[in-house]
Design an enzyme around this catalytic site. Structure first.
Site, PDB file in Angstrom:
ATOM      1  N   SER A   1       0.855  -1.194   0.000  1.00 26.64           N
ATOM      2  CA  SER A   1       0.000   0.000   0.000  1.00 26.64           C
ATOM      3  C   SER A   1       0.887   1.239   0.000  1.00 26.64           C
ATOM      4  O   SER A   1       2.001   1.213   0.542  1.00 26.64           O
ATOM      5  CB  SER A   1      -0.864   0.016   1.259  1.00 26.64           C
ATOM      6  OG  SER A   1      -1.520   1.262   1.385  1.00 26.64           O
TER       7      SER A   1
ATOM      8  N   TYR B   1      -1.800  -0.702  10.372  1.00 25.98           N
ATOM      9  CA  TYR B   1      -1.949  -1.183   8.982  1.00 25.98           C
ATOM     10  C   TYR B   1      -0.735  -0.744   8.150  1.00 25.98           C
ATOM     11  O   TYR B   1      -0.132  -1.542   7.422  1.00 25.98           O
ATOM     12  CB  TYR B   1      -3.237  -0.605   8.407  1.00 25.98           C
ATOM     13  CG  TYR B   1      -3.454  -0.838   6.935  1.00 25.98           C
ATOM     14  CD1 TYR B   1      -4.052  -2.012   6.481  1.00 25.98           C
ATOM     15  CD2 TYR B   1      -3.088   0.121   5.987  1.00 25.98           C
ATOM     16  CE1 TYR B   1      -4.273  -2.222   5.126  1.00 25.98           C
ATOM     17  CE2 TYR B   1      -3.304  -0.078   4.637  1.00 25.98           C
ATOM     18  CZ  TYR B   1      -3.897  -1.246   4.210  1.00 25.98           C
ATOM     19  OH  TYR B   1      -4.104  -1.443   2.868  1.00 25.98           O
TER      20      TYR B   1
HETATM   21  P1  NAD Z   1     -11.369  -6.020   0.470  1.00 25.59           P
HETATM   22  O1  NAD Z   1     -11.683  -5.916   1.912  1.00 25.59           O
HETATM   23  O2  NAD Z   1     -12.477  -5.932  -0.500  1.00 25.59           O
HETATM   24  O3  NAD Z   1     -10.554  -7.339   0.152  1.00 25.59           O
HETATM   25  C1  NAD Z   1      -9.711  -7.966   1.072  1.00 25.59           C
HETATM   26  C2  NAD Z   1     -10.056  -9.429   1.075  1.00 25.59           C
HETATM   27  O4  NAD Z   1      -9.139 -10.129   1.910  1.00 25.59           O
HETATM   28  C3  NAD Z   1     -11.455  -9.664   1.642  1.00 25.59           C
HETATM   29  O5  NAD Z   1     -12.167 -10.518   0.781  1.00 25.59           O
HETATM   30  C4  NAD Z   1     -11.181 -10.341   2.977  1.00 25.59           C
HETATM   31  O6  NAD Z   1     -12.180 -11.250   3.373  1.00 25.59           O
HETATM   32  C5  NAD Z   1      -9.873 -11.060   2.660  1.00 25.59           C
HETATM   33  N1  NAD Z   1      -9.145 -11.422   3.874  1.00 25.59           N
HETATM   34  C6  NAD Z   1      -8.852 -10.630   4.927  1.00 25.59           C
HETATM   35  N2  NAD Z   1      -8.204 -11.328   5.860  1.00 25.59           N
HETATM   36  C7  NAD Z   1      -8.082 -12.587   5.374  1.00 25.59           C
HETATM   37  C8  NAD Z   1      -7.502 -13.765   5.873  1.00 25.59           C
HETATM   38  N3  NAD Z   1      -6.932 -13.807   7.089  1.00 25.59           N
HETATM   39  N4  NAD Z   1      -7.540 -14.877   5.105  1.00 25.59           N
HETATM   40  C9  NAD Z   1      -8.114 -14.862   3.875  1.00 25.59           C
HETATM   41  N5  NAD Z   1      -8.687 -13.769   3.369  1.00 25.59           N
HETATM   42  C10 NAD Z   1      -8.673 -12.653   4.104  1.00 25.59           C
HETATM   43  O7  NAD Z   1     -10.319  -4.858   0.173  1.00 25.59           O
HETATM   44  P2  NAD Z   1      -9.326  -4.571  -1.047  1.00 25.59           P
HETATM   45  O8  NAD Z   1      -9.218  -3.107  -1.106  1.00 25.59           O
HETATM   46  O9  NAD Z   1      -9.701  -5.324  -2.262  1.00 25.59           O
HETATM   47  O10 NAD Z   1      -7.971  -5.131  -0.448  1.00 25.59           O
HETATM   48  C11 NAD Z   1      -7.096  -6.009  -1.122  1.00 25.59           C
HETATM   49  C12 NAD Z   1      -5.678  -5.686  -0.726  1.00 25.59           C
HETATM   50  O11 NAD Z   1      -5.370  -4.361  -1.199  1.00 25.59           O
HETATM   51  C13 NAD Z   1      -5.440  -5.647   0.789  1.00 25.59           C
HETATM   52  O12 NAD Z   1      -4.196  -6.238   1.076  1.00 25.59           O
HETATM   53  C14 NAD Z   1      -5.423  -4.166   1.096  1.00 25.59           C
HETATM   54  O13 NAD Z   1      -4.669  -3.880   2.243  1.00 25.59           O
HETATM   55  C15 NAD Z   1      -4.769  -3.632  -0.162  1.00 25.59           C
HETATM   56  N6  NAD Z   1      -4.958  -2.200  -0.379  1.00 25.59           N
HETATM   57  C16 NAD Z   1      -6.188  -1.681  -0.598  1.00 25.59           C
HETATM   58  C17 NAD Z   1      -6.327  -0.295  -0.772  1.00 25.59           C
HETATM   59  C18 NAD Z   1      -7.661   0.357  -1.023  1.00 25.59           C
HETATM   60  O14 NAD Z   1      -7.720   1.610  -1.008  1.00 25.59           O
HETATM   61  N7  NAD Z   1      -8.724  -0.388  -1.247  1.00 25.59           N
HETATM   62  C19 NAD Z   1      -5.189   0.523  -0.736  1.00 25.59           C
HETATM   63  C20 NAD Z   1      -3.952  -0.037  -0.511  1.00 25.59           C
HETATM   64  C21 NAD Z   1      -3.835  -1.401  -0.339  1.00 25.59           C
END
Ligand code: NAD
Length: 247
Positions: free
Chosen positions: A142, A156
């Protein structure tokens, strides 16, 4: 056909990556922790379009679950060619003074322990040293790893900085074994993770801090993940692709 495991692929960036990878010829393992129906819908969508996908439940922070995830992948599709370490969590916004150790442990277990043990199992199967055919690991970090997310998500951000160190170190450790290890750094992307963090409208609130003046889409992050997952990025390892609208 190459096989890709995507953790946390029932929604958001993981689901977008699953759909894009399948459309580009990968057999996809759609990992999910709880939302079986959403994961099944992603797999159904892929199959309806003529692709290959299977769902496997596993909490990536649990070692026994990760061992089962990889054993199931071996059984269903053979050795994986790509691991996308995507699963991650946010918790409610707060300052350091209010963060308890249980919360810190939850964040670190899901965001960094999960990526470590998934990467370990992937390396065992991909490494030329272990009779594998090489492969790619793509970690989802991130922009927060660099900004630190003060006043809301220090925990985080610290877990994401740990992912960056894992990416750099592991990329060097396995570069001679046919495995590349890279990361994407999303900025503010419209997904449900922000609602889990206590502010569904966060991306819109912060839009003006983004040089491109808009939040990103999960599909835009998936494009970078796909590039790092294929030979199109064949001479890159240990790199970070920012998908952040210039942030
Ligand atoms: P999201 O919450 O839609 O997706 C995250 C997924 O990970 C969810 O389906 C959740 O159930 C799953 N998950 C969480 N803990 C888990 C575990 N212990 N075992 C298996 N699955 C698990 O959010 P997203 O935005 O699609 O996030 C995906 C990745 O992108 C994450 O690592 C997040 O930190 C990163 N990210 C997102 C953003 C943003 O702005 N959306 C920014 C930077 C980084």
């Amino acid at each position: 056909m190459k096989t890709m495991i995507i953790t946390g692929a029932s929604r958001g960036i993981g689901a977008a990556t699953a759909l894009l990878a399948a459309a580009n010829g990968f057999a996809v393992i759609v990992n999910y922790r709880q939302n079986e129906a959403a994961a099944a819908a992603v797999a159904r969508h892929i199959r309806a379009a003529g692709g290959q996908a299977e769902t496997v439940q596993a909490d990536v922070s649990r070692e026994d679950d990760v061992l089962r995830l990889f054993a199931e992948t071996d059984r269903l599709f053979g050795r994986p060619d790509v691991l996308v370490n995507n699963a991650g969590i946010l918790e409610r916004q707060m300052r350091l003074e209010d963060m308890d150790v249980l919360r810190l442990n939850r964040i670190f277990a899901a965001n960094i322990t999960g990526q470590f043990i998934c990467a370990r199992e992937a390396v065992k199967r991909m490494s030329l040293k272990h009779g594998g055919r090489g492969g790619n690991i793509v970690n989802v970090s991130s922009v927060a790893a660099r900004t630190g997310s003060p006043n809301e998500y220090l925990d985080y951000a610290a877990s994401k900085a740990a992912i960056d160190a894992l990416t750099i170190g592991l990329s060097k450790e396995v570069a001679g074994e046919g495995i590349r290890v890279n990361a994407v750094r999303p900025g503010f992307i419209y997904t449900d993770i922000h609602a889990d963090g206590g502010e569904a409208g966060r991306v819109d609130r912060l839009k003006d801090s983004i040089p491109m003046r808009r939040g990103g889409r999960a599909e835009e992050v998936a494009e970078a993940i796909l590039w790092l997952s294929t030979d199109r990025s064949s001479y890159s390892t240990g790199i970070f692709v920012d998908v952040s609208g210039g942030r």
